[in-house]
Write a protein that holds these residues in place. Structure first.
Motif, PDB file in Angstrom:
ATOM      1  N   ARG A   1       0.822  -1.214   0.000  1.00 43.38           N
ATOM      2  CA  ARG A   1       0.000   0.000   0.000  1.00 43.38           C
ATOM      3  C   ARG A   1       0.857   1.266   0.000  1.00 43.38           C
ATOM      4  NH1 ARG A   1      -1.131  -2.145   5.118  1.00 43.38           N
ATOM      5  NH2 ARG A   1      -0.063  -1.084   6.837  1.00 43.38           N
ATOM      6  N   SER A   2       2.094   1.157   0.492  1.00 45.18           N
ATOM      7  CA  SER A   2       2.961   2.330   0.520  1.00 45.18           C
ATOM      8  C   SER A   2       3.476   2.715  -0.859  1.00 45.18           C
ATOM      9  CB  SER A   2       4.144   2.090   1.469  1.00 45.18           C
ATOM     10  OG  SER A   2       3.680   1.911   2.795  1.00 45.18           O
TER      11      SER A   2
ATOM     12  N   ASN B   1       6.642   7.745   6.299  1.00 47.91           N
ATOM     13  CA  ASN B   1       5.772   6.618   6.625  1.00 47.91           C
ATOM     14  C   ASN B   1       5.904   6.361   8.119  1.00 47.91           C
ATOM     15  OD1 ASN B   1       4.009   4.514   6.525  1.00 47.91           O
ATOM     16  ND2 ASN B   1       5.308   3.156   5.331  1.00 47.91           N
TER      17      ASN B   1
ATOM     18  N   GLU C   1       1.706   8.816   4.953  1.00 48.98           N
ATOM     19  CA  GLU C   1       0.696   7.768   4.829  1.00 48.98           C
ATOM     20  C   GLU C   1      -0.155   7.720   6.087  1.00 48.98           C
ATOM     21  OE1 GLU C   1       1.813   3.930   3.011  1.00 48.98           O
ATOM     22  OE2 GLU C   1       1.075   3.016   4.869  1.00 48.98           O
TER      23      GLU C   1
ATOM     24  N   SER D   1      -4.488   6.290   7.443  1.00 48.08           N
ATOM     25  CA  SER D   1      -5.659   5.495   7.078  1.00 48.08           C
ATOM     26  C   SER D   1      -6.761   6.420   6.578  1.00 48.08           C
ATOM     27  CB  SER D   1      -6.167   4.686   8.272  1.00 48.08           C
ATOM     28  OG  SER D   1      -6.766   5.544   9.229  1.00 48.08           O
TER      29      SER D   1
ATOM     30  N   ALA E   1      -4.988   2.404   0.123  1.00 50.06           N
ATOM     31  CA  ALA E   1      -3.991   3.322   0.655  1.00 50.06           C
ATOM     32  C   ALA E   1      -4.506   4.759   0.651  1.00 50.06           C
ATOM     33  CB  ALA E   1      -2.708   3.239  -0.157  1.00 50.06           C
TER      34      ALA E   1
END
Length: 253
Positions: A74-75, A159, A214, A216, A244
């Protein structure tokens, strides 16, 4: 151990992609004894990437060491969003860098950048230095960075941990048992580190520079508010296929 036996062993251990993992383990092992050891470690719950010693991320092979946060697919949204904002000779910082995967992607795409990375975890710093072969600093967020970077950073990609503390125990055992807690635990609402990153970002960003972090989908509105409180112009980028969410803030200068 034959490939069929390995598949059965991994399935019994709960590995969903047992066939694919078997192929990777067989290809990586240099002897039957090493293969048996790798299968045993994977079946015990060690992340596949830590068993192999690498993870694939954005088409790159990123070295992964024990306890270090494993790059997630997802990153790739965070990496791609940062890449799109990175000019050829930009000053770039990969903060909370872990393995240095984000920095590695940006350097591969823009070889001329001045890249710095930083992490508070010594194991992550050692791992990132292997992946980046460059300026990787150890310390707590901005405290790790050289003072001369202040006010010059064009792209600050982060991140940071964003799992709420109470949710750590619900994570897959691969993560909660084999990755450093500091790389997972984001505090009561998951945004403790995001608050600290956002609060001081404008002081480190160049005019027009970008902070990307990043988070949610649920946390994104709060993160946007944190960016705006810090004087940044914020927007949200999402990718449903990757599941993501990235918040992007720009320093109006």
């Amino acid at each position: 151990m034959t490939p069929a036996e390995i598949v059965l062993t991994l399935r019994a251990a709960g590995c969903v992609f047992a066939e694919d993992e078997t192929d990777l383990l067989v290809a990586a092992a240099t002897s039957p004894a090493e293969l048996d050891d790798m299968v045993s470690r994977r079946a015990s719950g060690l992340p596949l990437e830590q068993v192999l010693g690498w993870a694939e991320f954005c088409g790159l092979r990123i070295l992964v060491e024990p306890t270090v946060f494993v790059p997630r697919r997802r990153s790739e949204l965070l990496a791609g969003s940062a890449r799109d904002l990175t000019a050829e000779h930009a000053t770039v910082v990969d903060l909370c860098c872990g393995t240095g995967a984000l920095g590695a992607v940006l350097r591969a795409a823009r070889p001329g950048i001045d890249l710095h990375a930083a992490d508070i975890d010594p194991a992550a710093v050692r791992c990132a230095r292997r992946n980046l072969h460059g300026q990787v600093h150890e310390g707590d967020l901005y405290d790790a960075l050289p003072e001369e970077l202040r006010g010059t950073v064009d792209v600050l990609v982060v991140n940071a941990p964003y799992v709420p503390t109470d949710a750590i125990e619900t994570m897959p055992p691969e993560a909660r048992l084999h990755e450093a807690r500091v790389a997972l635990d984001g505090g009561a609402d998951g945004l403790d580190v995001h608050r600290r990153v956002a609060a001081d970002a404008a002081a480190w960003l160049a005019p027009g520079g970008h902070l990307l972090i990043e988070t949610s989908e649920r946390q994104a509105p709060v993160a946007v508010g944190l960016f705006e409180q810090a004087g940044l112009v914020a927007r949200t980028v999402t990718d449903d296929d990757l599941g993501a969410t990235v918040v992007v803030g720009t320093n109006p200068g």
